[in-house]
Design a protein around this motif. Structure first.
Motif, PDB file in Angstrom:
ATOM      1  N   GLY B 366       4.120 -25.534 -22.768  1.00 49.39           N
ATOM      2  CA  GLY B 366       4.355 -24.414 -21.866  1.00 49.39           C
ATOM      3  C   GLY B 366       3.236 -23.398 -21.816  1.00 49.39           C
ATOM      4  N   MET B 367       2.088 -23.709 -22.404  1.00 45.86           N
ATOM      5  CA  MET B 367       0.992 -22.746 -22.411  1.00 45.86           C
ATOM      6  C   MET B 367       0.457 -22.484 -21.003  1.00 45.86           C
ATOM      7  N   ALA B 368       0.772 -23.393 -20.075  1.00 44.77           N
ATOM      8  CA  ALA B 368       0.250 -23.220 -18.721  1.00 44.77           C
ATOM      9  C   ALA B 368       0.680 -21.888 -18.133  1.00 44.77           C
ATOM     10  N   ARG B 369       1.819 -21.377 -18.574  1.00 43.36           N
ATOM     11  CA  ARG B 369       2.274 -20.099 -18.035  1.00 43.36           C
ATOM     12  C   ARG B 369       1.643 -18.922 -18.759  1.00 43.36           C
ATOM     13  N   LYS B 370       1.447 -19.097 -20.073  1.00 41.65           N
ATOM     14  CA  LYS B 370       0.936 -17.962 -20.830  1.00 41.65           C
ATOM     15  C   LYS B 370      -0.570 -17.824 -20.710  1.00 41.65           C
ATOM     16  N   MET B 371      -1.247 -18.951 -20.616  1.00 42.67           N
ATOM     17  CA  MET B 371      -2.709 -18.903 -20.577  1.00 42.67           C
ATOM     18  C   MET B 371      -3.214 -19.776 -19.428  1.00 42.67           C
ATOM     19  N   PRO B 372      -2.895 -19.408 -18.212  1.00 43.13           N
ATOM     20  CA  PRO B 372      -3.205 -20.318 -17.099  1.00 43.13           C
ATOM     21  C   PRO B 372      -4.691 -20.636 -16.955  1.00 43.13           C
ATOM     22  N   LEU B 373      -5.530 -19.636 -17.175  1.00 44.63           N
ATOM     23  CA  LEU B 373      -6.956 -19.885 -16.958  1.00 44.63           C
ATOM     24  C   LEU B 373      -7.526 -20.808 -18.034  1.00 44.63           C
ATOM     25  N   SER B 374      -7.177 -20.514 -19.292  1.00 47.78           N
ATOM     26  CA  SER B 374      -7.687 -21.377 -20.358  1.00 47.78           C
ATOM     27  C   SER B 374      -7.176 -22.796 -20.192  1.00 47.78           C
ATOM     28  N   MET B 375      -5.903 -22.908 -19.787  1.00 48.89           N
ATOM     29  CA  MET B 375      -5.357 -24.250 -19.658  1.00 48.89           C
ATOM     30  C   MET B 375      -6.002 -24.977 -18.480  1.00 48.89           C
ATOM     31  N   GLY B 376      -6.374 -24.214 -17.470  1.00 48.33           N
ATOM     32  CA  GLY B 376      -7.123 -24.830 -16.370  1.00 48.33           C
ATOM     33  C   GLY B 376      -8.440 -25.395 -16.887  1.00 48.33           C
ATOM     34  N   ALA B 377      -9.110 -24.616 -17.737  1.00 44.97           N
ATOM     35  CA  ALA B 377     -10.367 -25.101 -18.318  1.00 44.97           C
ATOM     36  C   ALA B 377     -10.102 -26.331 -19.170  1.00 44.97           C
TER      37      ALA B 377
END
Lengths: 537, 532, 125
Positions: B366-377
């Motif tokens: 679920g990190m996509a919600r908390k850290m969207p930019l980092s997870m995009g990277a």
């Protein structure tokens, strides 16, 4: 300043359009992500992008019909690497079709997602836009590297759409999808690199550029520069690698397993991607490889080319049989897609101009008919939450327009005259005859009859089945409460595509000249003219 | 000043390393600016040198004015210049990232850690620019010693890992030292250019064969070439994130560079070299498969990345061992690409560890919600690791496979393809975890409850209500957490951590799209004209 | 010139033995300090190797005396390996220093320097 504007105008008139057509979608994806908080603006952007892209692609049709190739200067040129976009007849036929259908699907998609209150709509629309950009890239790819880049981009961009519901089934379907497509993608990569190794820097050339191949087959000296190192066994393996690599997306049996599973995705995804973009990208790739990498002579001369025709025929029949047994409408349609796309593969493998033209046009015809069917399935689901054929009794009375359109699409799939499917199948059949293999007309006919068997009962049930108003459907809603069509945003697109299918059945060159494009592609590959009914050269 | 640029590349971080501990006592505020400035100066010097070299050809710098065979020579050519830029660029990124990540630790030990890091950078840059095989050993050991100490900064387990790393690393260095002793015995010189002139005469002797084998083994340890990779997973999974990101990105690559330099520029074809390279290629291929399989078996995200590094370094060494022009292009391109993507991945892993204190794959749920930019990277870097276009990883694979085909090595083609599929398997597992699993509720996050809620949804007959409901529910869950988080910490990450992550994530794509340009402008000139 | 073979190269065989002894100790011994000592033995063997390379029978110190070229210039011992080994000794000294610092931290945390015990405690945590 004036020189800048002149430059822009010239670019628009000239070679930049393929690049722009790809770029519009990708830029739209970025914009959609940024506008996630403002859904109306976001959806407006989506529609605008779809319209602009359609205009760009349509503007290229006259140029290409006039015999010009619209191309972007190769980018990143090194001896072994070049990204190159060019619009020729074959690519444009595919691009025109998918960009036109994107406009319709955008409307449908927005309505559908809103009606059913799906989550993650921003990501959904963005991924959808990327898929369309990748499809344009596939259509306009001027060499194998460019083709592969967009082919894999399509794989990745489709994944979020397949797993959109986030349920365990969806995640499992996503895994299955990745296993098939990524695995096949790597096989394709080997084939691409091997080709690059045999003929460095070769771009798609009508009639094939593995020149030595044709020579080796015919026993004549080929072009010594290209393909000199390619022996006949090597070409056999190479062709097989290509077919396996592309066959997974094209859902040729036995590589079709992911497609029915992926029907878990929202219906517009099934409609556009599994009827138009992804699966079509696979068969389009097979057309590209047979017509523009190997060339028809080479394909005819090596055994895997023959095997491919047989595999395609078998796929048609087996998939149709399998479709008969499916109760879930979308899965039934998926198996139908598997079967119908093998027509295209067969056309590519037969090696006759008419067969090739029929195959190219069948991409269009099948897309129009199948997208209609999927739109109907989605509209029915949106209005009634029914997705199994056995529950459709009496739907014809509450949703007459939808079911009527479904009927038209179904008749088109079976090959009924005056609908687009007939034109493509007729051309394909004459091609088979001209290639001296009329035996392959039999699976065409048989599959048509079978599709009658799995599609007409849907319509029959809807009109004549007993309504199950007092059945086990426990929500107590009256089933025969008059008209209960889906929202207009769903019904209008499906009516449009159904009418388009009929229109192209009557006048194949209406609008975008798609039939003429298909014929032009075939002429360029085979280097000769042919008439519609006349058959081979 | 400009005539001393090659020396400045190494000397600025080296001098800063000596100054920083003093500053930490006298004027703490100056520590960070001095460190960052020295690294920036080094980067500028590297860039300027590279630019000059590309325009004017190789540049030999004589240390202290002594002519080469006697004095120490620094050589900047497109290869070493490019590597120097890579090393100093990553050093600068890590220097931005580190203070925010280390937090209190950085404040307490700013002097020591900063000094060690600068030493590490100076050592690696020295390896890259030196034109002397013994000097290379010294710099290699400077960097290694610094990295042992930095790994140990990761805590108790890290200290044990660092000690083992040190033992294995020293054995590698000793093998290398012994190897160049043999070469010295055979030729009487240690200068690379001089060796290159004299070695062909002695290449057929057993002395040279043993010496080269020892050098290959020694550098193999430093590159973590299978089966000499044992130190890597422990060290990389316990050390502080900035150290790992930097070390994984460039330190092992510098050892690969040394390998390339010695086998292609100093020794050249002939004698024992080809069988030796074939052996190294086989080891690399085995490492690619073994590393990928082991990565697939890990539950710890960091160990997974570490084993994937073993596999990816195998790609580099495989390309170097092929001896074909395209294979070398692929290897050098992969040095760059892998640095970008693995640096990015470890920085993201560090960010997750920083926020949650966990480093298992499940922590990514679920990190996509908390850290969207980092997870995009993370997504982009993972796609690149798999080797899908248009990211950098695809293009290095492109050249590696073409190079293998050129060498007629079909086995390697199969290995590379299989490894791509394996990495797809383990990275999509991570991506599923990040994007598709539902984030656990805040309180359960504190209680480390296993997160299988997403797996227990009732059957989706009416999928739409569920979807909509889940959306709203997730939104409600978000709010209280976001409110407290805003008070406690910045959005997603502090910017000094976020910026390097995003820079590297974007870099993965940019490097992919401009790979043709990079090859045409730099790499083309960095490989020998006639490899073999 | 010394004769070839086992006897002629006795010094090198001794060095090889020393090197392998060090390597063996590093892999087999359980105590981390003993591992470190083995590592030092290995490093010393390499230093000996270089010094032996420089040595020659009847060699003399390489110092250039004022005046003309020394009559025994050909008999000079090669000074370069000696200089190199000074550096190598510094490197090995630094390595030992870092290693000892690590060992102190390990001992403070785990209360032992036996590898087995440390591993057991790490797993137990």
């Amino acid at each position: 300043m004036s020189s800048l504007s002149e430059f822009i105008i010239q670019s628009l008139a000239g070679g930049l359009r393929p690049l722009l057509a790809v770029g519009v979608s990708l830029a739209a994806a970025g914009g959609i992500l940024l506008l996630g908080r403002r859904p109306n603006l976001r959806d407006a952007l989506l529609l605008a992008a779809a319209a602009v892209k359609f205009a760009l692609v349509a503007s290229m049709v006259p140029d290409v019909l006039a015999g010009r190739v619209v191309e972007t200067a190769p980018l990143l040129l090194t001896p072994t690497l070049a990204l190159h976009l060019r619009a020729d007849a074959l690519g444009l036929a595919f691009a025109a079709l998918s960009s036109a259908l994107w406009v319709v699907t955008a409307v449908y998609s927005i309505t559908y997602m809103r009606t059913l209150e799906y989550g993650h709509q921003t990501g959904y629309h963005a991924a959808f836009a990327v898929c369309l950009g990748a499809t344009m890239g596939i259509a306009f790819a001027g060499n194998l590297l460019t083709f592969f880049v967009f082919y894999e981009l399509l794989t990745v961009a489709t994944y979020p759409l397949v797993v959109h519901r986030r349920t365990p089934e969806a995640v499992a379907a996503g895994r299955k999808y990745l296993v098939y497509t990524l695995g096949a993608g790597q096989v394709l990569l080997v084939a691409v690199l091997w080709t690059q190794h045999l003929a460095p820097g070769g771009g798609f050339t009508a009639g094939g550029f593995l020149g030595g191949a044709a020579g080796a087959v015919a026993g004549a000296p080929g072009d010594p520069a290209a393909g000199a190192a390619a022996s006949l066994p090597a070409l056999r393996v190479l062709f097989t690698l290509f077919v396996v690599g592309l066959g997974a997306k094209a859902a040729i049996m036995p590589l079709h397993g992911w497609l029915p599973t992926a029907m878990i995705a929202p219906t517009p995804v099934s409609a556009l991607l599994h009827a138009v973009a992804v699966v079509k990208a696979g068969v389009f790739g097979i057309l590209r490889v047979t017509g523009y990498v190997f060339g028809p002579e080479a394909v005819a001369g090596i055994d895997p080319g023959q095997v491919l025709a047989w595999v395609a025929s078998l796929t048609m029949i087996l998939a149709s049989l399998r479709a008969l047994a499916e109760d879930n409408l979308k899965r039934r349609l998926a198996y139908s897609t598997v079967g119908q796309l093998s027509y295209v593969v067969l056309g590519a493998a037969l090696g006759a101009p008419a067969a090739f033209a029929g195959a190219v046009f069948h991409i269009t015809a099948h897309a129009l008919m199948k997208i209609t069917l999927f739109f109907c399935a989605g509209a029915i689901y949106a209005a009634t939450h029914k997705e199994n054929v056995s529950e459709f009794d009496g739907l014809g009375r509450s949703m007459p327009v939808t079911v009527g359109a479904f009927g038209l699409g179904a008749l088109g799939i079976t090959g009924m005259p005056f609908i687009a499917g007939f034109v493509s199948k007729w051309t394909l059949g004459t091609g088979a005859a001209a290639a001296g293999r009329p035996g392959f007309i039999v699976p065409l006919l048989l599959s048509g009859v079978l599709s009658l068997g799995y599609l007409l009962p849907v319509v029959y049930r809807a009109y004549f089945g007993r309504a199950a108003g007092d059945g086990p459907d426990g929500d107590g809603r009256p089933e025969e409460g008059g008209l209960r069509e889906a929202p207009a945003g769903l019904v209008v697109p499906l009516v449009l595509t159904a009418l388009a299918a009929v229109a192209l059945g009557l006048l194949p060159d209406l609008g975008l000249n798609l039939y003429e494009l298909a014929a032009t592609a075939a002429r360029s590959v085979f280097g000769g003219g042919f008439g519609l009914a006349g058959g081979g050269p | 000043m400009t005539s001393h640029l090659p020396a400045l590349i190494v000397l600025t971080p080296l001098v800063a390393a000596l100054v920083v501990p003093v500053l930490a006592i006298l004027a703490r505020v100056l520590v960070r600016p001095v460190a960052v400035l020295s690294l920036a100066a080094s980067l500028a010097a590297s860039l300027a040198s590279l630019q000059r070299v590309l325009a004017e050809g190789p540049w030999s710098y004589h240390f202290g004015g002594w002519a080469p065979p006697w004095g120490i020579e620094y050589v900047i050519d497109p290869l070493s210049g490019g590597m120097a830029v890579l090393v100093s660029f990553f050093a600068l990124l890590a220097a931005f990232y580190a203070p925010a990540y280390l937090g209190v630790l950085a404040q307490l030990r700013e002097g020591a850690l900063g000094s060690l890091f600068l030493l590490l950078v100076a050592g690696l840059l020295g390896v890259v620019v030196t034109g002397d095989v013994f000097n290379l050993f010294v710099f290699l050991e400077i960097s290694s010693l610094a990295v042992y100490a930095l790994v140990a900064a990761g805590g108790n387990r890290a200290t044990v890992a660092a000690f083992r790393y040190m033992l294995i690393g020293t054995v590698g260095a000793s093998f290398y030292l012994l190897g160049i002793g043999y070469l010295y015995a055979a030729t009487g010189t240690l200068n690379m250019a001089d060796l290159a002139a004299r070695l062909p005469a002695a290449l057929e002797t057993r002395v040279a064969a043993v010496g080269l084998a020892l050098i290959a083994a020694g550098l193999g340890v430093k590159v973590a070439l299978f089966p000499l990779h044992g130190w890597l997973p422990d060290a990389y999974s316990t050390a502080p994130a900035p150290v790992v990101a930097f070390a994984a990105a460039v330190q092992t690559k510098v050892a690969a560079y040394a390998f390339f330099r010695i086998f292609y520029f100093v020794v050249g074809p002939g004698g024992p070299v080809e069988p030796l390279l074939r052996l190294v290629g086989l080891a690399a291929a085995a490492g690619i498969v073994a590393g990928s399989l082991l990565a697939l078996a890990q539950r710890d995200f960091w160990r997974m990345l570490a084993y994937s590094s073993v596999a990816q370094l195998g790609y580099v060494v495989l390309g170097l061992s092929l001896g074909t022009r395209l294979g070398l292009y692929g290897a050098l391109l992969h040095i760059l690409n892998h640095a970008l993507m693995k640096g990015c991945l470890f920085m993201v892993a560090g960010a997750v560890r920083w926020r949650t204190g966990r480093q298992d794959i499940a922590a990514l749920t679920g990190m996509a919600r908390k850290m969207p930019l980092s997870m995009g990277a993370l997504f982009v870097a993972a796609v690149s690791m798999i080797g899908l276009p248009p990211t950098g990883g695809f293009f290095s694979k492109w050249y590696l496979v073409l190079g293998s085909l050129e060498a007629g090595a079909w086995g390697y083609v199969v290995v590379i393809i299989v490894s791509s599929l394996l990495s797809a398997a383990y990275f999509f597992r991570v991506i599923e975890q990040v994007y598709l699993r539902r984030a656990p509720a805040p309180e359960s996050e504190a209680g480390r409850k296993p997160e299988e809620e997403a797996g227990r949804e009732p059957e989706a007959k009416a999928g739409r209500e569920q979807e909509a409901g889940r959306e709203q529910e997730a939104g409600r869950e978000q709010e209280p957490e976001a409110a407290t988080a805003a008070r406690r910490r910045p959005w997603e990450l502090p910017w000094p951590m976020l910026v390097p992550i995003l820079l590297l994530g974007a870099g993965v794509v940019v490097a992919g799209l401009s790979s043709g340009f990079i090859i045409r402008e730099v790499i083309q000139f960095a490989v020998p004209v006639e490899p073999f | 010139m010394a004769p070839d073979g086992l006897i002629g190269h006795l010094n090198y065989w001794a060095i090889a033995l020393l090197f392998l002894l060090g390597l063996y100790g590093m892999t087999v011994l359980n105590n981390l300090v003993k591992k470190l000592m083995s590592m030092n033995i290995m490093q010393v063997s390499i230093i000996m190797f270089y010094l032996n390379l420089a040595q020659k029978a009847g060699g003399t110190f390489p110092v250039l005396l004022p005046g003309e070229l020394h009559p025994e210039a050909a008999a000079y011992v090669n000074p370069l390996p000696h200089a190199l080994m000074l550096t190598a000794i510094v490197v090995s000294l630094a390595t030992t220093g870092v290693a000892l610092a690590l060992l102190m931290r390990i001992y403070r945390r785990y209360g032992t320097l036996e590898e087995n015990d440390i591993l057991r405690r790490m797993a137990g945590r």
